[in-house]
Design a protein around this motif. Structure first.
Motif, PDB file in Angstrom:
ATOM      1  N   LEU A  17       0.831  -1.208   0.000  1.00  0.00           N
ATOM      2  CA  LEU A  17       0.000   0.000   0.000  1.00  0.00           C
ATOM      3  C   LEU A  17       0.867   1.261   0.000  1.00  0.00           C
ATOM      4  O   LEU A  17       0.605   2.225  -0.729  1.00  0.00           O
ATOM      5  N   PHE A  18       1.910   1.249   0.841  1.00  0.00           N
ATOM      6  CA  PHE A  18       2.824   2.398   0.882  1.00  0.00           C
ATOM      7  C   PHE A  18       3.474   2.626  -0.490  1.00  0.00           C
ATOM      8  O   PHE A  18       3.615   3.754  -0.952  1.00  0.00           O
ATOM      9  N   ALA A  19       3.889   1.530  -1.128  1.00  0.00           N
ATOM     10  CA  ALA A  19       4.547   1.633  -2.429  1.00  0.00           C
ATOM     11  C   ALA A  19       3.592   2.196  -3.478  1.00  0.00           C
ATOM     12  O   ALA A  19       3.980   3.029  -4.304  1.00  0.00           O
ATOM     13  N   LEU A  20       2.334   1.746  -3.439  1.00  0.00           N
ATOM     14  CA  LEU A  20       1.352   2.238  -4.403  1.00  0.00           C
ATOM     15  C   LEU A  20       1.073   3.724  -4.198  1.00  0.00           C
ATOM     16  O   LEU A  20       0.974   4.492  -5.167  1.00  0.00           O
ATOM     17  N   VAL A  21       0.953   4.146  -2.933  1.00  0.00           N
ATOM     18  CA  VAL A  21       0.713   5.557  -2.639  1.00  0.00           C
ATOM     19  C   VAL A  21       1.901   6.415  -3.102  1.00  0.00           C
ATOM     20  O   VAL A  21       1.735   7.476  -3.716  1.00  0.00           O
ATOM     21  N   ALA A  22       3.119   5.933  -2.805  1.00  0.00           N
ATOM     22  CA  ALA A  22       4.323   6.677  -3.203  1.00  0.00           C
ATOM     23  C   ALA A  22       4.426   6.772  -4.722  1.00  0.00           C
ATOM     24  O   ALA A  22       4.757   7.822  -5.271  1.00  0.00           O
ATOM     25  N   ALA A  23       4.133   5.665  -5.417  1.00  0.00           N
ATOM     26  CA  ALA A  23       4.201   5.667  -6.877  1.00  0.00           C
ATOM     27  C   ALA A  23       3.177   6.626  -7.467  1.00  0.00           C
ATOM     28  O   ALA A  23       3.461   7.355  -8.429  1.00  0.00           O
ATOM     29  N   GLY A  24       1.976   6.628  -6.861  1.00  0.00           N
ATOM     30  CA  GLY A  24       0.946   7.545  -7.330  1.00  0.00           C
ATOM     31  C   GLY A  24       1.345   8.994  -7.144  1.00  0.00           C
ATOM     32  O   GLY A  24       1.122   9.836  -8.010  1.00  0.00           O
TER      33      GLY A  24
END
Length: 227
Positions: A17-24
């Motif tokens: 989830l953290f990775a997806l938020v950061a990528a977004g």
């Protein structure tokens, strides 16, 4: 509220989830800054073309010669020179240089568009090859050996930055090769055959048929406004 158990699965989900938020977030920032960055690069390129060329009133769209962009410049319909964007690999990465030549192939000026060389050493290329020790302006690669003196050339390398100096001078030589391919052979042929100035003018006029200004008319407008 029940505390989330610290298991491998839970940690994996949280990290994902953290990775997806950061990528977004990064994607959003890139989409916002992409256009301004591209516009800044175009502006820098146009300014470099203006700086490295003799006085001109018209500029052609880029021709691709030997994989390099060649911008032909005209003044009153007469060919006055060309700017060539060249690239080589330096000590720390790519080096991009805009090199300007007059109609005879003599170096008018250059502008470094990109370089990531060592601060205080390779970065000196921005001005070094315009300085008293190693000024390449006024040299014609057809007559001068555009290489560092350590390699038998006519140009002093940047102190303690020979690799960067070699890469820069390779840019210049590659630019001249493209210039010669686009213009030099015809120019020398005319000189040997004793072609008249009228013939040269007609050839230049023919060369401009169906040629539009570079994407930004700002280069031509700026050149004319500075007259």
């Amino acid at each position: 509220m029940k505390k989330l158990e610290s298991t491998f699965v839970n940690m994996t989900v949280v990290l994902t989830l953290f990775a997806l938020v950061a990528a977004g977030a990064l994607g959003a920032v890139y989409s916002v800054t992409e256009e301004p960055i591209a516009m800044a690069q175009v502006a820098k390129q146009q300014e470099a073309i203006k700086v490295v060329l003799p006085d001109f009133t018209e500029l052609s769209e880029a021709d691709t010669v030997n994989g390099l962009a060649v911008y032909k410049a005209y003044n009153g319909g007469s060919f006055v020179g060309a700017a060539v964007e060249s690239q080589e690999t330096g000590f720390n990465g790519p080096i991009r240089v805009m090199v300007g030549f007059d109609a005879d192939g003599t170096i008018v000026n250059y502008s470094v568009l990109e370089q990531k060389e060592t601060p205080g050493l390779g970065t000196k290329m921005v001005d070094w090859f315009k300085g008293e020790k190693a000024d390449i302006r006024g040299m014609n690669p057809a007559d001068a050996n555009i290489a560092v003196t350590k390699d038998g050339g006519d140009v002093d390398a940047i102190t303690a930055a020979t690799i960067s100096s070699r890469a820069f001078l390779r840019c210049v030589n590659a630019a001249y090769a493209a210039f010669s391919e686009a213009n030099g052979a015809a120019a020398k042929s005319d000189a040997v055959s004793g072609a008249t100035a009228q013939t040269d003018s007609q050839a230049a006029a023919q060369d401009t048929i169906n040629v539009e200004p570079i994407d930004s008319a700002a280069v031509n407008a700026a050149a004319q406004s500075e007259k």
